[in-house]
Structure formats: C-alpha cells, structure tokens
Motif scaffolding. Sequence first.
Motif, short mmCIF file in Angstrom:
data_model
loop_
_atom_site.label_atom_id
_atom_site.label_comp_id
_atom_site.label_asym_id
_atom_site.label_seq_id
_atom_site.Cartn_x
_atom_site.Cartn_y
_atom_site.Cartn_z
N TYR A 205 -11.27 63.70 55.61
CA TYR A 205 -9.91 64.13 55.02
C TYR A 205 -8.98 64.90 56.32
O TYR A 205 -8.01 64.30 56.80
N THR B 67 -11.54 55.23 51.33
CA THR B 67 -12.27 54.37 50.33
C THR B 67 -12.76 52.97 51.20
O THR B 67 -13.80 52.43 51.07
N GLU B 68 -11.74 52.68 51.89
CA GLU B 68 -11.95 51.32 52.59
C GLU B 68 -12.72 51.80 53.71
O GLU B 68 -13.87 50.65 53.99
N CYS C 94 -6.35 58.68 51.01
CA CYS C 94 -7.69 58.42 50.16
C CYS C 94 -8.08 57.03 49.88
O CYS C 94 -9.12 56.68 50.01
N SER C 95 -7.19 56.21 50.05
CA SER C 95 -7.16 54.67 50.00
C SER C 95 -7.76 54.30 51.37
O SER C 95 -8.70 53.46 51.68
N ALA C 96 -7.43 54.78 52.54
CA ALA C 96 -8.08 54.62 53.76
C ALA C 96 -9.44 55.13 53.94
O ALA C 96 -10.33 54.38 54.41
N LYS D 100 -2.90 60.53 48.45
CA LYS D 100 -3.28 59.13 48.00
C LYS D 100 -3.48 58.06 49.02
O LYS D 100 -4.58 57.36 48.94
N ASP D 101 -2.64 58.05 50.00
CA ASP D 101 -2.43 57.11 50.98
C ASP D 101 -3.95 57.39 51.96
O ASP D 101 -4.54 56.40 52.17
N THR E 115 -6.68 63.45 44.51
CA THR E 115 -5.20 63.97 44.59
C THR E 115 -5.19 65.04 45.55
O THR E 115 -6.02 65.70 46.05
N GLU F 23 -15.28 59.95 43.23
CA GLU F 23 -14.01 59.41 42.69
C GLU F 23 -13.02 59.40 43.78
O GLU F 23 -12.88 60.71 44.50
N PRO F 24 -11.86 58.70 43.84
CA PRO F 24 -10.58 58.97 44.48
C PRO F 24 -9.94 60.31 44.33
O PRO F 24 -10.29 60.83 42.84
#
Length: 454
Positions: free
Chosen positions: A258, A366-367, A362-364, A359-360, A377, A374-375
């Motif tokens: 992160y 995840t990919e 976290c999405s990156a 959030k953004d 915040t 889990e995702p």
Amino acid sequence: MSSWTDKTIQKAIRDAKAEGADIWLTDADKARGVGRLRLRASAKNRATFYFRYTTPKGVQAQISLGIYDSDGKAGLALKDATAKAALLSRLYQDGHRDLHTYLAQQKANEDESIAAKVRAQEEAERQATFGDLLLAYADMLKAADKASERAVRSQLKKDVEVAFPHLWKKPAKQITIDDCVEVVGKLNDEGKPRQADKIRSYIKSAYRAAINARGNVKAPKVMRELGITSNPARDIDKVKGSSEASERALSLAEFRAYWKRIQALEEPHRSVAMLHVLTGGQRMQQLARVTLADIDRDSMLMRMVDGKGKRERPRVYWVPLLPEALPCIDRLTLTGQYVFSSNGGVSPMGENFLSAIAKDVCSAMTEAKELQGEPFTGKVVRATIETRLMKKPYRVSSDVLARLLSHGLGGVQAKSYAHDPMHEEMLEALEKLWRLLNEEAEPLAEVIQLYARA
C-alpha cells in the motif's frame, strides 16, 4: 313583527318613483323608548331599511340595516330587517343608548379577534420547521468547532431535506416518532445501516440539544427559541448492523505494498495519502481541519483538534512530524492554507477523499494479487498502523498510541505540546513506523485480525 307588508313597501317604492321624491315609512306599532324600524323608498326605485333611536343627548340617529329585497337574495327581506331591528331594540333597552358607538366598538373587537386569529395562523405557519431544527443543530456543531459539522450538515440535507421535503418543512414540534422512523428506515432498507444509524443519532441529538437549550442562557438563541419540549427520536432503537467494527488489519506485506503504491499516485492523492500514514493514521475528519497555521516547522509538530464526543471544548493535541512529511505539506498547499486538500489548499478535502484513494489502491492491489485478506478501507490503514506498532519488534505502548491517535483520554489532556510528557515517545513511534514501511521486505506474514479502533 312589523306592521308593514311587502305590498306596503312596494307601493311606497312606486309612489316615490311617481312623485320623484323619497317616501319614509316608520313602524309605529312600538312602545316609546325602544327604537323604530324605518324604510326609505327613493325615487330611484329602491328602498333601504334603517333603525332609528334617540341618543343619550336627545338627538335622533339612524343605523342603516340594508337594501330591501322581497326575496332576501339581493338584500334584506322584510322579516330579516324586522329581526335586525328587534336585536338593536333589545340592545338599546339593555342600556346601550349610543348604539353607533357600541356597534363600532363591537366591530373593532370583532376585527381584532379576526386579526388575532390571522396572526396566530401566520405564526403557526412560521413555526420552526424540522429543517430549521436540524440546521440549527449543524450550526451549533460549527460554533463548537466540531470536526463532524460538515459531514452532519451534508447528510441532513441529503437524507432529510432532499429525500423528505414534506418532513423538512413540517413544524419541528409536530414531528413524530413515525416521521423519524420513515427517514431512518429508508436508509436501512437501502442497505445503509451505518448511514441510517447516523441520521437517527443526528435527529435525536438535535432534539436533545433544543430541549436542553431552553434552560441554558449560553445556548444559541435560535435553539432556545425553538420551544422544543419532547424528543420524537428518543425511543428509536440503534440500527442493527450499524456498528459492526471491522476486524481487518493489513499484513506487513500488504501494508508495504500500500505504501509503495500511494507513493506512485498523482498529486494531490499521493501527498494526502502519504501524509495520512506519516502522521500515524489520524481521523479523516480531524485531518480536514488542519491548516498551515497548525504546522510548527521549528518544533516539527502538527496541531490537531479532536472534537468528537460530548466534550464542550475540542481537545487539542500535537502530532510530531517526520522530516518526510514537510515536502507533502508543501505540495498540498501551493495556493491555499488547508493541508489536507484536493485543490492546492483552497478548501479542505471532502469527507470521503481518503477513503476513495484507499479504495482505488485496494483495487489495484487486488488485481496484482497483493492482497492476502478482504478488501480494505481508509479506516483499516489507521487500524493497521496501531496494530503493527503494538507488535514485535516495535512494542509501542498502548498509552503512547492512545496519545498519538487521540483515543479516549478522559481527563488526561496536554495543555500544550511543551508540557506533553509523551512527545518524544510519539515521535519515536512514528520513526518506528517509518522503518516498518521502508525496511527490507520480509516474507508474507499471516493476516492479522484485530478490532479496528475508530
């Protein structure tokens, strides 16, 4: 009953027209001292009723009763004129010898009564509305320098004024528990239990503040004048599922991923997210209030104001600044004073700005398969900082973390940073955080599940 008939009156009207002069009829079938019904038939083919009486000064006076009309549709029928005359005669005999003055006073009283009713109706229409109460509550939060004021005002407008305009305009005293449940229930039905419970709390607090203001001369004038005596939201239960705390905390590998990713973001997202971490994961609402005036570059400290809870005055505390924080501050305040800003410091960042960044990212992650759990915040970042600093090898004490993150400190408050006995300990904790983020990456660690403190 008058001694006249309609034929008598109609004949008088014909005679007056024929002669070109007025003809007067007087009801003589009356005792003395009781007044008389009179009629004037004019040459203009119409007749008018009068009541004649003698004033206390011995002068004869007349009161016009109305135009004669045999059907009583366009004027007074004979029976109606007789009834009016009988009423005036009773008043006259009851001692109201100056009927003009008496009737004028009665008319004035009647007009005042009507005016009073109109004023009462207008006042009722001007009653403080539900919207007035809620906005007064938001204004009170602002006056008390509460960090939550902007978010509270925004949600009140969105979830009450926009969603329920009829309730917003309804008098605050007429709001019922059913009205409150309608507002709270809509959000809960939409799958937003947290928002539902917030609006419940805001409404309840607004009414409680207005009730308490009635006996408090120091309370805002607008609150005192609302005249609220009961709280319709008092008995609404807390919304189930609204306070289920996240137990997510990032693993060391996730946290470092992160940190690496936010350093690669575009401005101002990069500096906002980095500064959030570098200052220990402070609450977003409190960060939004920080201005350049709160930055002491000589002592390397950032002034924070914690207004959460029921405290009358916000608690002031100071967060040490790492050297790496200063470039972030400079990049964020190119044209304004607000440190945590999305427009160069002109205005503070929005309530969800940091959350959207997290959030953004976290999405990156995840990919890129960098997530082990889990995702997450923005709040999880705060929980992660506390969790990681408590663990080996850093072992930062709970007292230091409580001071750094402004957890419930009760009466233990630093009057100024010069008298804060934990200033050095907090700085040491942030230096450990820096090392944690920037040391050589370690093998993937087990995901930590811990209660995330707000």
